[in-house]
Design an enzyme around this catalytic site. Structure first.
Site, PDB file in Angstrom:
ATOM      1  N   ASP A   1      10.876  -7.540  -8.395  1.00  0.00           N
ATOM      2  CA  ASP A   1       9.668  -7.316  -7.595  1.00  0.00           C
ATOM      3  C   ASP A   1       8.592  -8.273  -8.103  1.00  0.00           C
ATOM      4  O   ASP A   1       7.952  -8.026  -9.121  1.00  0.00           O
ATOM      5  CB  ASP A   1       9.223  -5.857  -7.707  1.00  0.00           C
ATOM      6  CG  ASP A   1       7.956  -5.579  -6.887  1.00  0.00           C
ATOM      7  OD1 ASP A   1       7.303  -6.549  -6.458  1.00  0.00           O
ATOM      8  OD2 ASP A   1       7.610  -4.397  -6.707  1.00  0.00           O
TER       9      ASP A   1
ATOM     10  N   PHE B   1       5.203  -0.066 -11.070  1.00  0.00           N
ATOM     11  CA  PHE B   1       4.427   0.126  -9.836  1.00  0.00           C
ATOM     12  C   PHE B   1       5.074  -0.711  -8.747  1.00  0.00           C
ATOM     13  O   PHE B   1       5.101  -1.939  -8.820  1.00  0.00           O
ATOM     14  CB  PHE B   1       2.945  -0.263  -9.990  1.00  0.00           C
ATOM     15  CG  PHE B   1       2.178   0.125  -8.748  1.00  0.00           C
ATOM     16  CD1 PHE B   1       1.624   1.391  -8.625  1.00  0.00           C
ATOM     17  CD2 PHE B   1       2.070  -0.740  -7.673  1.00  0.00           C
ATOM     18  CE1 PHE B   1       0.973   1.777  -7.456  1.00  0.00           C
ATOM     19  CE2 PHE B   1       1.425  -0.368  -6.499  1.00  0.00           C
ATOM     20  CZ  PHE B   1       0.867   0.892  -6.396  1.00  0.00           C
TER      21      PHE B   1
ATOM     22  N   LYS C   1       1.779  -9.742  -1.019  1.00  0.00           N
ATOM     23  CA  LYS C   1       0.419 -10.114  -1.440  1.00  0.00           C
ATOM     24  C   LYS C   1       0.052 -11.557  -1.059  1.00  0.00           C
ATOM     25  O   LYS C   1      -0.300 -11.815   0.072  1.00  0.00           O
ATOM     26  CB  LYS C   1       0.238  -9.863  -2.926  1.00  0.00           C
ATOM     27  CG  LYS C   1       0.266  -8.362  -3.275  1.00  0.00           C
ATOM     28  CD  LYS C   1      -0.205  -8.123  -4.699  1.00  0.00           C
ATOM     29  CE  LYS C   1       0.051  -6.717  -5.170  1.00  0.00           C
ATOM     30  NZ  LYS C   1      -0.973  -5.770  -4.774  1.00  0.00           N
TER      31      LYS C   1
END
Ligand SMILES: Cc1ncc(COP(=O)(O)O)c(C=O)c1O
Length: 405
Positions: free
Chosen positions: A232, A147, A261
């Site tokens: 990531d 993801f 985030k």
């Protein structure tokens, strides 16, 4: 309980969303109006323990005082310049973030998906200009069940049909191999490969942790084959696993790091591509950009986030409380929990389907005053703010035990 912030009830507000809000989410039926630390409060004044923390965007809890202070201070001075001009906050943010991660240069962006897109562009440009891959031939190798976000290019290499269905045609140039499989990776990487792009722990897949040695193997392979390793760490990074970066568990330094985030402290969207100078140095004026990327408010909050991470307190808490989290979950195995994967304050918990779907467990936990999010049918993800106390963690695990009983 504090004074209500709106005269409209939760049920009324949920009903009001229906006709006017795109249905791309299926939220739990709670309408949050306030939050502080580990706790959120709905419009009726009911309090809930937040065990999701904005998918790890709230690693430091809701409204951490140091982050709110940095934001307030900056709001009173300067919020946006665009990169047409310099601003007095950006240099410090870039210097501090590069130094925190042990890399050289920073490309500031806003959302996680933008950081991933930017990382892909940088890797392709590096492949053509530095590695000498023929024009438009560059490939990027990714893992199944990944993801990395929701843009057209990113869903082009997703293996989740729900994320792809109806959104083609897709961007070419990606090869998908099984996660945690070095032999498959070795076979997929060739002279056209610009980069291997991986999550060091697959978050949305259900906190899937690769075998010890996998990340070291990816680092060795990418170095030997002359392509970049892009990690990531948008969800796994910034303290969540007990280290600043999840790759540190294997002492691996990637060529390119994607952050997002928690970099925005739960206040503003802040993301970044952080890399070595010989990689990010391929970008020249006009080739890539963002109106909001590197804005002074984002830079001030991001610098305050780096300040918090430099204390080591959050990494330490994730490590110490992670022991309690694993202990609590171990006690539930065989009592509604089939198994779990956890590192630091981050766990993917597989619920025995005979006890309910992940969604149903989430709804039952909501009634017990605990917020979680299900993923992939019967898995729930626990990712509380790293400020959570032992008592609060015990309370959340107690609620899970109760809803499974
Ligand atoms: C590993 C990873 N990369 C990228 C993203 C996309 O971030 P955003 O939702 O900010 O675009 C996410 C979001 O969950 C993620 O977990």
């Amino acid at each position: 309980m504090t004074a209500p912030v709106t005269t409209r009830s939760s049920a009324d507000l949920i009903r009001a969303e229906e006709p006017v809000l795109a249905h791309n989410y299926h939220p739990l039926p709670v309408v949050v109006a306030r939050a502080e630390g580990t706790w959120v409060e709905d419009v009726e004044g009911r309090r809930y323990l937040d065990m999701l923390a904005g998918y790890s965007a709230l690693n430091f809890g809701h409204r951490h005082p140091a982050l709110i202070e940095a934001a307030h201070h900056q709001l009173d001075r300067l919020t946006l310049t665009s990169r047409a001009f310099h601003n007095d906050k950006l240099a410090e943010f870039a210097e501090r973030l590069a130094s925190l991660t042990g890399l050289d240069m920073v490309l500031p962006m806003n959302t996680g998906a933008e950081a991933v897109e930017s990382g892909i562009k940088v890797a392709r440009k590096w492949a053509y200009e530095v590695k000498g891959v023929p024009a438009d031939q560059a490939t990027i190798v990714v893992a199944a069940e990944n993801f990395h976000g929701r843009t057209t290019t990113i869903v082009s290499f997703s293996t989740d049909e729900t994320a792809r269905q109806g959104f083609g045609p897709f961007t070419p140039g990606f090869r998908i191999v099984p996660y945690n499989d070095l032999a498959a990776l070795e076979a997929a990487v060739d002279e056209t490969t610009a980069a291997v792009l991986l999550e060091p722990i697959q978050g949305e897949a259900g906190v899937v942790i690769p075998d010890e040695g996998y990340l070291t193997g990816v680092r060795e392979l990418t170095r030997r084959k002359g392509c970049l390793f892009i990690a990531d760490e948008i969800q796994s990074g910034l303290g969540r696993t007990g280290r600043t970066l999840a790759v540190e568990h294997e002492a691996v330094v990637p060529d390119v790091l994607l952050l997002g985030k928690a970099l925005g402290g739960g206040i503003v969207p802040v993301s970044a591509v952080v890399a070595r100078r010989d990689v990010l140095g391929v970008l020249r004026p006009g080739e890539h950009g963002s109106t909001f990327g590197g804005n002074p408010l984002a830079a001030a909050v991001g610098t305050a986030v780096v300040d918090l991470l430099e204390t080591g307190e959050f990494q330490r808490r994730a490590t110490e409380l992670g022991v309690a989290l694993r202990g609590g979950l171990s006690a539930l195995v065989g009592k509604g929990v089939l198994g779990f994967r956890a590192r630091g304050l981050w766990a993917g918990v597989d619920i025995d389907p005979t006890f309910g779907t992940g969604r149903e467990i989430g709804e039952r936990l909501l009634r017990e005053g605990v917020l979680v999010k299900d993923t992939h049918g019967s898995t729930i993800r626990l990712a509380p703010p790293l400020t959570i106390t032992t008592d609060e963690l015990t309370e959340a695990l107690g609620a899970l035990e109760k809803v499974l009983a």
